[in-house]
Design a protein around this motif. Structure first.
Motif, mmCIF file in Angstrom:
data_model
loop_
_atom_site.group_PDB
_atom_site.id
_atom_site.type_symbol
_atom_site.label_atom_id
_atom_site.label_comp_id
_atom_site.label_asym_id
_atom_site.label_seq_id
_atom_site.Cartn_x
_atom_site.Cartn_y
_atom_site.Cartn_z
ATOM 1 N N GLU A 65 -4.952 5.544 82.033
ATOM 2 C CA GLU A 65 -3.630 5.866 81.485
ATOM 3 C C GLU A 65 -3.746 6.984 80.464
ATOM 4 N N SER A 66 -2.907 7.995 80.610
ATOM 5 C CA SER A 66 -2.863 9.107 79.660
ATOM 6 C C SER A 66 -1.687 8.873 78.726
ATOM 7 N N ARG A 67 -1.994 8.738 77.418
ATOM 8 C CA ARG A 67 -0.979 8.359 76.437
ATOM 9 C C ARG A 67 -0.787 9.427 75.376
ATOM 10 N N ILE A 68 0.438 9.490 74.860
ATOM 11 C CA ILE A 68 0.758 10.287 73.686
ATOM 12 C C ILE A 68 1.231 9.322 72.608
ATOM 13 N N ASN A 86 -3.943 23.483 83.484
ATOM 14 C CA ASN A 86 -3.174 23.789 82.269
ATOM 15 C C ASN A 86 -1.709 23.362 82.394
ATOM 16 N N LYS A 87 -1.378 22.659 83.451
ATOM 17 C CA LYS A 87 -0.024 22.113 83.622
ATOM 18 C C LYS A 87 0.033 20.744 82.967
ATOM 19 N N ILE A 88 1.151 20.449 82.305
ATOM 20 C CA ILE A 88 1.292 19.161 81.625
ATOM 21 C C ILE A 88 2.764 18.766 81.567
ATOM 22 N N ASN A 89 3.011 17.477 81.722
ATOM 23 C CA ASN A 89 4.366 16.920 81.598
ATOM 24 C C ASN A 89 4.291 15.676 80.737
ATOM 25 N N PHE A 90 5.281 15.525 79.865
ATOM 26 C CA PHE A 90 5.344 14.387 78.957
ATOM 27 C C PHE A 90 6.548 13.516 79.274
ATOM 28 N N VAL A 91 6.374 12.216 79.131
ATOM 29 C CA VAL A 91 7.480 11.256 79.124
ATOM 30 C C VAL A 91 7.342 10.542 77.794
ATOM 31 N N THR A 92 8.302 10.768 76.897
ATOM 32 C CA THR A 92 8.175 10.238 75.541
ATOM 33 C C THR A 92 9.293 9.274 75.199
ATOM 34 N N LEU A 113 8.780 18.536 74.051
ATOM 35 C CA LEU A 113 7.946 17.691 74.909
ATOM 36 C C LEU A 113 8.621 17.419 76.252
ATOM 37 N N THR A 114 9.926 17.272 76.258
ATOM 38 C CA THR A 114 10.670 17.038 77.494
ATOM 39 C C THR A 114 10.602 18.253 78.419
ATOM 40 N N ASN A 115 10.629 19.456 77.844
ATOM 41 C CA ASN A 115 10.702 20.678 78.640
ATOM 42 C C ASN A 115 9.353 21.335 78.932
ATOM 43 N N THR A 116 8.313 20.924 78.256
ATOM 44 C CA THR A 116 6.994 21.537 78.442
ATOM 45 C C THR A 116 6.484 21.323 79.858
ATOM 46 N N ASP A 117 5.932 22.401 80.442
ATOM 47 C CA ASP A 117 5.278 22.260 81.750
ATOM 48 C C ASP A 117 3.874 22.861 81.762
ATOM 49 N N SER A 118 3.467 23.525 80.669
ATOM 50 C CA SER A 118 2.105 24.049 80.590
ATOM 51 C C SER A 118 1.691 24.202 79.131
ATOM 52 N N LYS A 120 -1.640 25.990 76.395
ATOM 53 C CA LYS A 120 -2.773 26.885 76.212
ATOM 54 C C LYS A 120 -3.425 26.535 74.889
ATOM 55 N N ILE A 121 -4.754 26.412 74.888
ATOM 56 C CA ILE A 121 -5.499 26.185 73.652
ATOM 57 C C ILE A 121 -6.312 27.442 73.365
ATOM 58 N N SER A 122 -6.137 27.969 72.160
ATOM 59 C CA SER A 122 -6.928 29.106 71.678
ATOM 60 C C SER A 122 -7.565 28.688 70.368
ATOM 61 N N GLY A 123 -8.867 28.479 70.385
ATOM 62 C CA GLY A 123 -9.558 28.044 69.174
ATOM 63 C C GLY A 123 -9.065 26.687 68.729
ATOM 64 N N GLU A 124 -8.377 26.647 67.615
ATOM 65 C CA GLU A 124 -7.877 25.400 67.035
ATOM 66 C C GLU A 124 -6.354 25.289 67.136
ATOM 67 N N THR A 125 -5.762 26.048 68.053
ATOM 68 C CA THR A 125 -4.302 26.094 68.197
ATOM 69 C C THR A 125 -3.893 25.699 69.604
ATOM 70 N N LEU A 126 -2.890 24.826 69.691
ATOM 71 C CA LEU A 126 -2.291 24.405 70.960
ATOM 72 C C LEU A 126 -0.905 25.000 71.040
ATOM 73 N N GLU A 127 -0.604 25.669 72.143
ATOM 74 C CA GLU A 127 0.732 26.211 72.379
ATOM 75 C C GLU A 127 1.318 25.539 73.607
ATOM 76 N N LEU A 128 2.582 25.136 73.498
ATOM 77 C CA LEU A 128 3.294 24.526 74.621
ATOM 78 C C LEU A 128 4.317 25.510 75.165
ATOM 79 N N TYR A 129 4.454 25.511 76.504
ATOM 80 C CA TYR A 129 5.320 26.457 77.189
ATOM 81 C C TYR A 129 6.200 25.765 78.215
ATOM 82 N N GLN A 130 7.333 26.392 78.490
ATOM 83 C CA GLN A 130 8.153 26.076 79.659
ATOM 84 C C GLN A 130 8.172 27.366 80.471
ATOM 85 N N GLY A 131 7.458 27.374 81.592
ATOM 86 C CA GLY A 131 7.274 28.628 82.327
ATOM 87 C C GLY A 131 6.513 29.595 81.441
ATOM 88 N N ASN A 132 7.077 30.784 81.229
ATOM 89 C CA ASN A 132 6.466 31.768 80.330
ATOM 90 C C ASN A 132 7.063 31.733 78.934
#
Length: 144
Positions: A65-68, A86-92, A113-118, A120-132
């Motif tokens: 199980e993958s949990r948030i 790098n694709k991700i979907n959340f159900v919160t 979180l509802t709209n995120t679909d991908s 990217k992690i750069s170093g110590e930073t996480l960025e969430l995206y919907q498309g581009n």
């Protein structure tokens, strides 16, 4: 002879190189088992008031199980996520107590979180995206 000396000097000077050491950190946080603190939403930095708990989440995978889990600004945050590359979907889900001071942050985070679909992690930073489209940025925090 004078031309030979000038050519020799030019060759010597062009072959000299300055060696610089890099101070850039090559560490990179992991998506899972990292405390991700919300640091930017809607292009603006997120500042946690002195008397408030910071908005964050932690992703874990246990027993298939993958949990948030985390804190959304006013309420506890929980749910599941599905990742493929790098694709991700959340159900919160959150508890639904009202607090006027931080509801804007919480509502924004739940929307992200509802709209995120991908991601990217750069170093110590996480960025969430919907498309581009960039949605939010999180910084890794290492607990002592």
């Amino acid at each position: 002879m004078k031309n030979s000396f000038i050519i020799l000097m030019v060759l010597l000077l062009t072959n000299c190189k300055t060696v610089q050491t890099s101070t850039v950190s090559t560490s990179s946080a992991n998506l899972e088992n990292t405390y991700w603190k919300l640091s930017e939403m809607n292009g603006m930095p997120v500042v946690t008031p002195a008397d408030a708990k910071e908005v964050h989440f932690i992703l874990t995978s246990e027993n298939g199980e993958s949990r948030i889990k985390g804190f959304a600004g006013c309420n506890a945050l929980g749910g599941n996520f599905v990742r493929n590359g790098n694709k991700i979907n959340f159900v919160t889900v959150t508890t639904r107590m009202m607090c006027a001071e931080r509801m804007d942050v919480e509502n924004y985070l739940i929307g992200v979180l509802t709209n995120t679909d991908s991601y990217k992690i750069s170093g110590e930073t996480l960025e969430l995206y919907q498309g581009n489209t960039f949605l939010a940025k999180f910084d890794s925090v290492y607990l002592k």
